[in-house]
Design an enzyme around this catalytic site. Structure first.
Site, PDB file in Angstrom:
ATOM      1  N   GLU C  60       0.953  -1.179  -0.445  1.00 32.13           N
ATOM      2  CA  GLU C  60      -0.186  -0.343  -0.107  1.00 32.13           C
ATOM      3  C   GLU C  60       0.813   1.354  -0.234  1.00 32.13           C
ATOM      4  O   GLU C  60       0.518   2.338  -0.869  1.00 32.13           O
ATOM      5  CB  GLU C  60      -0.728  -0.031   1.025  1.00 32.13           C
ATOM      6  CG  GLU C  60      -2.242  -1.477   0.799  1.00 32.13           C
ATOM      7  CD  GLU C  60      -2.064  -2.323   1.576  1.00 32.13           C
ATOM      8  OE1 GLU C  60      -0.453  -2.160   1.724  1.00 32.13           O
ATOM      9  OE2 GLU C  60      -1.986  -3.236   0.972  1.00 32.13           O
ATOM     10  N   HIS C 129     -11.748  -4.689   8.691  1.00 32.20           N
ATOM     11  CA  HIS C 129     -12.566  -4.473   6.809  1.00 32.20           C
ATOM     12  C   HIS C 129     -13.739  -3.898   7.050  1.00 32.20           C
ATOM     13  O   HIS C 129     -13.805  -4.065   6.360  1.00 32.20           O
ATOM     14  CB  HIS C 129     -13.439  -6.251   6.484  1.00 32.20           C
ATOM     15  CG  HIS C 129     -11.364  -6.942   6.073  1.00 32.20           C
ATOM     16  ND1 HIS C 129     -11.095  -7.404   6.491  1.00 32.20           N
ATOM     17  CD2 HIS C 129     -11.399  -6.997   4.235  1.00 32.20           C
ATOM     18  CE1 HIS C 129     -10.178  -8.282   5.338  1.00 32.20           C
ATOM     19  NE2 HIS C 129     -10.316  -8.149   4.835  1.00 32.20           N
TER      20      HIS C 129
HETATM   21  C1  TPP Z   1      -2.164  -5.183   4.579  1.00 34.36           C
HETATM   22  C2  TPP Z   1      -3.455  -5.877   3.436  1.00 34.36           C
HETATM   23  N1  TPP Z   1      -3.375  -5.469   2.584  1.00 34.36           N
HETATM   24  C3  TPP Z   1      -3.944  -5.843   1.109  1.00 34.36           C
HETATM   25  C4  TPP Z   1      -5.142  -6.901   2.009  1.00 34.36           C
HETATM   26  C5  TPP Z   1      -5.987  -7.600   1.255  1.00 34.36           C
HETATM   27  N2  TPP Z   1      -5.629  -9.038   1.348  1.00 34.36           N
HETATM   28  C6  TPP Z   1      -6.192  -9.711   1.841  1.00 34.36           C
HETATM   29  S1  TPP Z   1      -5.031 -11.290   1.144  1.00 34.36           S
HETATM   30  C7  TPP Z   1      -4.130 -11.068   0.125  1.00 34.36           C
HETATM   31  C8  TPP Z   1      -3.347 -11.471  -0.988  1.00 34.36           C
HETATM   32  C9  TPP Z   1      -2.802 -11.933  -0.424  1.00 34.36           C
HETATM   33  O1  TPP Z   1      -2.080 -12.897  -0.897  1.00 34.36           O
HETATM   34  P1  TPP Z   1      -0.974 -13.721  -0.408  1.00 34.36           P
HETATM   35  O2  TPP Z   1       0.200 -13.172   0.340  1.00 34.36           O
HETATM   36  O3  TPP Z   1       0.214 -14.803  -1.007  1.00 34.36           O
HETATM   37  O4  TPP Z   1      -0.950 -14.982   0.737  1.00 34.36           O
HETATM   38  P2  TPP Z   1      -2.532 -15.538   0.247  1.00 34.36           P
HETATM   39  O5  TPP Z   1      -3.304 -15.203  -0.123  1.00 34.36           O
HETATM   40  O6  TPP Z   1      -2.502 -16.504  -1.191  1.00 34.36           O
HETATM   41  O7  TPP Z   1      -3.021 -17.155   1.079  1.00 34.36           O
HETATM   42  C10 TPP Z   1      -4.761  -9.579   0.019  1.00 34.36           C
HETATM   43  C11 TPP Z   1      -4.379  -8.803  -1.257  1.00 34.36           C
HETATM   44  C12 TPP Z   1      -4.387  -7.697   3.455  1.00 34.36           C
HETATM   45  N3  TPP Z   1      -5.353  -8.127   4.894  1.00 34.36           N
HETATM   46  N4  TPP Z   1      -3.398  -7.162   4.385  1.00 34.36           N
END
Ligand code: TPP
Ligand code: TPP
Ligand code: MG
Ligand code: MG
Lengths: 325, 339, 325, 339
Positions: C60, C129
């Site tokens: 972000e 959220h």
């Molecule tokens: C700081 C932050 N930014 C955005 C989000 C929204 N978000 C939730 S899961 C995700 C993707 C995460 O991907 P990854 O680290 O590969 O984990 P996965 O869900 O694939 O296990 C995002 C962008 C969040 N939870 N926290």
């Protein structure tokens, strides 16, 4: 008792904490060898060793996050952020993790840690070095925020913060670090987090401030007093939790209030204080609660600093307006 | 990429774990998958808040969990229920959390696992701080932190990796590279060849392992844990795996990936290969599978019942969780509340 | 004119902006192929191409910082942060860079960019959220903050934000995304950033709110009206710059005000509004300005959500108290 | 480590730059050092707010600056006055900034340099965004961003490096590794062998160069700039150098480093080696040096006079800088102000 500046009192508090509680460790940028940019941790690494006082990489989110982990792991970390303007990269760790772990774990875990943040202007510093954004911290549930303005409070509140079972932000007024000396007890003692301190009793108007602006507020009180106005002065000391009853009982008595802070007006913590006063004392108010604050601008560079900082005159003026109202 | 068991159940080299251990790992993966299946069903019925499936990632999570001592720490994410459970987090509390209840985070004091992190990236540094604290206390506990490929883009990943290396904390960084950060493929997230390759920029050991291979993940994690415990500092493990389901129940993978890709990964299923391996060794029978399934379903059902039977969380509880002692403002709000 | 939800109106605004100004580009997590987690950018990448709508890494601070650079470089970036709870890592970029470059460069550079942030609770979402931390943005000098609560305002304010020569945060109320439909002009139009919108005229009490809580506020107004109370309703729409004169002219008329927001009470933006009201209308106030807000707690998980969100009853109750006062 | 001129003025290999160019670089370094000297003096007299000396880093800054086209961008720090000047930032404005005057940031529109960044780490991503915008606009400008060793510990470094690699922006990352982040030595900041080694974690080119060697820095930067201009994406350059003075005028290096270390670096002075080189080639004379010194002092003196002659910044100006049009609140504050 020793005659100490606020900076020295903070140094003594940290020294005392390191001596009396093995779990206390300090971390931050340049706090070890260099003793901190304001020398608040001066001599502590030499005295207590490298495993108590850590220099860290330039990474404020990392500092706050590591402090969180240290606290969860059983330590009592005291982190220093070099200036408030550099605390924002740590804001996510503070609001999303440090202040929440008790809630998220329904009391199984907690983060008893302290983050010390020098704040405020008045020393002609570079950009970002004069911030007063206390409002963004005081709005965070699960966090406490204290702002000492005297050497005695500084030591007592810092030690109380270190003892506290919940995370505490300690805002340190840069321009008061070395402004005055006061007798400070040599022993370990704490000042309660919460209650405002009634600094002067009076019956015509209540001046309410905290931290760095207490200096101008005290001067304004003197000026008003010499004009025959009976002034009550409150040093709020703790922004969160806010001592609303302490504030309102004073304003109920005087019927007039002036709130003074250095942060910009709009969204500053003075809004909370004024709102709370009118909620509790509307019928006793003889005039609108006045706010004397920084302008709605970025804190300027050295040559414009005097334009920005609330002056004694502005405070006197606002108080006078409440007396005319 | 380090691997031990091929997708067809044959072995790359002699397994350094016993048959008994392999059976146990398999049983755990079966149980975890039952939890995942149940959660998906409940979500569809509106009984959970949101749910992030770990189907396809059981080997990475159960393998890593098995490498830990019971007093080691785990600091993981919303997708790590299997790992958290393997480290002692009871299903019933994990389930309670998913129903939208903070009490799901109230772990038994004997379990050193943090409630799952919902923010991406922020929690890894916690594992560094805890590990640091453990060393200061003179204990030899290790802290494992788990996160996704997407999390490696966050600045907090960088700061956590660097702090761990600088202070030589006993932290194991487990990246489950499941191919996506929601819709964004790992091939676009970074220009590095692998996630493991990021370790060298911190002077840290980095290893890449087949994350759908429970034995390989276990062995790789065990090594990293041993090194950390002996004072050898942190390790980054990239476990290459795949998120078989949607990101969460609100997501539609049809917008960003082909079914054919998912089907290919279906063949690399982490449970299947172990079943085949055990079958070849005469250690898997349909009866045993039925037994495992039944027991798993029962265990998960009990967890669900427990979570759903929790009394309605009260208003005062919500306010009482902010501090050890509620502030005056909170007490006033409790008193005066017209909800 | 088309009947649109707030979400659709935002989508149309972005579509229109991409069509009418080459400098507009969108960036954010999952906004391209997936069309955003709330589908606000649905179809835009397909329609306008990969060089107008970018998926970004999960970072972000990077998103905000890149948007800053894009704006300084002559583009008109519109960044999406997935949820307000994930905007904090971008806070440093927003306060220290985005809001300051005009000041720092004495107008030589500026950062005309938009950051769209879905905010607020009510959908039983996971932790982080459901945040309502608008106060931490409204306190930043150099920044503007708008919060539409209707489809028509959503499109007009978003387009105004994109046109604005200074950086604007657009807070989007999650639980109103699909709550109502309204006739929205198909053409390009803007709503002024600044003025409050008088939504209903009345003479007994002014209800003041913004964004997500407008729904409960409108219902409370209906309930009060049916009890014979003449209610005035203001949709603040812009938190910064705040339309103090619009607010105070209403309260001068009614003599009573209730401010409604979802954020925690202490340090919430309602404090600013209440403080400003008493500054300007103290002598017209017939009762203390009431604040109906979230409690001083972290926004809870699904099962406790109803405990947290200000209810219609609480608003009615507060209004009734001002009428008794 | 790539180098071309040894500390004694001998060359490692034939210089790829002309004598005339070398003389010009030397003259620029002399002028920069005069600015630094003057600033230090003014700070001691209380005429500046704070000052961060770049003494010892002239080669890195002048060399990098010389690699740029006049319309390229520079996004640099409080310590980069020489670089900024080389890219077109007038001394008088740099000086005005240091006196504590925002008008120092009001660059001529022909100059694409941002006012110096005071926060550590936050500005690198700006160089990525600007470079991205330039490509979208179809222009071939390059953006150079400069930062210190300490800045590489910030999460923002990581995100900027990653965005630049992912979007292949024409950004050159110049890290002036001057040995310290205030008091914290680079050897403790990271466990990586070099800063340049951090590039590979982003799939980026990383080069290490003697930052006290103006020719080497110029050549390395020129290559990176050319690659970026041609669409080859970003490069990380580590220029190894040393901060000869205190961090700022508020700092006391005696607390954290030995005089012997500073003395050793004095021998590697970036100006000295070029002087020796030119002298050997019969291209340096005492008269020329005197000429350079005089001119430099005069130029800097003029800049100081200009900055100090700026009228007192007014109250209204301060409020008028927040937005293109002041808000009602600001107008009210201007009207009602009792300062
Ligand atoms: C700081 C932050 N930014 C955005 C989000 C929204 N978000 C939730 S899961 C995700 C993707 C995460 O991907 P990854 O680290 O590969 O984990 P996965 O869900 O694939 O296990 C995002 C962008 C969040 N939870 N926290
Ligand atoms: C975000 C942030 N944190 C802390 C500081 C305080 N600070 C100013 S300079 C500095 C050290 C930076 O070191 P380095 O990046 O090596 O640059 P150098 O000063 O050596 O040129 C620090 C910590 C800051 N300006 N910004
Ligand atoms: Mg992933
Ligand atoms: Mg340095």
């Amino acid at each position: 008792m020793s005659e100490l500046t606020l900076a020295q009192a903070l140094n003594r508090a940290l020294d005392t904490a390191l001596s009396s509680d093995d779990r206390v460790i300090l971390l931050g940028e340049d706090i070890g060898r260099a003793g901190g940019v304001f020398r608040i941790t001066d001599g502590l690494r030499q005295k207590h060793g490298e495993r108590r006082v850590y220099d860290t990489p330039v990474a404020e989110s990392g500092i706050a996050g590591a402090a969180f982990g240290l606290a969860v792991g059983g330590m009592r970390p005291v982190a220093e952020i070099q200036f408030m303007g550099f605390s924002y990269p740590a804001y996510d760790q503070i609001i999303n993790h440090i202040s929440r772990i008790r809630n998220r774990s329904a009391h199984r875990f907690s983060a008893p840690l302290v983050i010390r943040i020098p704040y405020g202007g008045g020393i002609g510093a570079a950009e970002h070095h004069s911030e007063s954004m206390e409002a963004i911290y005081a709005h965070i549930p699960g966090l406490k925020v204290v702002v000492p303005s005297t050497p005695r409070d500084a030591k007592g509140l810092l030690l109380a913060a270190i003892e506290d079972p919940d995370p505490v932000i300690v805002l340190e007024p840069i321009r008061l670090y070395r402004a005055v000396k006061e007798e400070v007890p040599d022993i370990y003692y704490t000042e309660d987090i919460g209650p405002v301190r009634l600094e002067r009793s009076g019956s015509d108007v209540t001046l309410i401030s905290w931290g760095a602006m207490m200096k101008e507020t005290r001067r304004a009180a003197n000026a008003l007093q010499s004009q025959g106005v009976s002034v009550e002065v409150l040093d709020v000391r703790t922004l969160s939790p806010l001592d609303r009853s302490g504030i309102s009982s004073s304003v109920k008595k005087t019927g007039r209030a002036v709130i003074v802070h250095e942060a910009p007006l709009t969204g500053g913590f003075g809004g909370e204080v004024a709102a709370s006063i009118q909620e509790r004392c509307l019928y006793e108010l003889l005039a609108p609660v006045q706010r004397v604050t920084g302008w709605d601008t970025i804190f300027p560079l050295k040559r414009s600093e005097a334009h920005y900082l609330p002056s004694v005159d502005r405070i006197v003026d606002a108080a006078t307006r409440t007396l005319e109202g | 990429m380090f691997s031990l068991i091929n997708p067809d159940g044959s072995v790359v080299e002699r397994l350094p774990i016993s048959v008994q251990e392999t059976r146990e790992l398999y049983a755990q993966m079966v149980e975890a998958r039952a939890y995942d299946r149940k959660s998906m069903a409940m979500q569809r019925q509106g009984r959970l808040a949101t749910y992030a499936s770990f189907r396809g990632q059981e080997a990475a999570q159960i393998g890593a969990g098995a490498a830990l001592r019971s007093d080691d720490w785990v600091v993981a994410t919303y997708r790590d229920a299997a790992l958290n459970w393997a480290a002692g987090y009871p299903w019933r509390l994990l389930m309670a959390g998913r129903t939208g209840d903070e009490r799901g985070g109230r772990l038994p004091t004997s379990v050193n696992v943090l409630p799952p992190s919902i923010t991406v990236g922020g929690h890894m540094i916690h594992a560094v701080g805890i590990a640091w604290a453990e060393r200061l206390a003179g204990r030899d506990r290790v802290v494992l932190t788990s996160f996704g490929d997407g999390a490696t883009s966050e600045g907090d990943f960088h700061e956590a990796m660097n702090f761990a290396a600088v202070y030589e904390t006993p932290t194991v960084f487990l990246c489950q590279n499941n191919g996506y950060a929601i819709s964004y493929p790992v091939s676009e997230q970074t220009r590095a060849e692998t996630i493991a390759a990021k370790a060298s920029g911190y002077g840290m050991e980095g290893v890449r392992v087949d994350g759908n291979d429970v034995a390989a993940t276990l062995v790789a994690t065990r090594e990293a844990v041993a090194r950390a415990r002996e004072g050898g500092g942190p390790t980054l493990i990239e476990a290459v795996t795949y998120r078989m389901a949607a990101h969460t129940t609100a997501d539609d993978p049809g917008r960003y990936r082909e079914d054919s890709e998912t089907e290919m990964w279906e063949e690399r299923d982490p449970l299947l290969r172990v079943r085949l391996l055990l079958e070849k060794a005469g250690e898997w029978t349909e009866e045993w599978q039925a037994e495992l399934d039944t027991r798993a379903e029962q265990v998960i059902e009990e967890a669900v019942e427990w979570a759903e039977a929790l009394p309605e969380p009260s208003f005062d509880e919500m306010l009482n969780r902010m501090y050890l002692e509620p502030t005056d403002a909170l007490l006033e709000q409790m008193d005066g509340a017209v909800e």
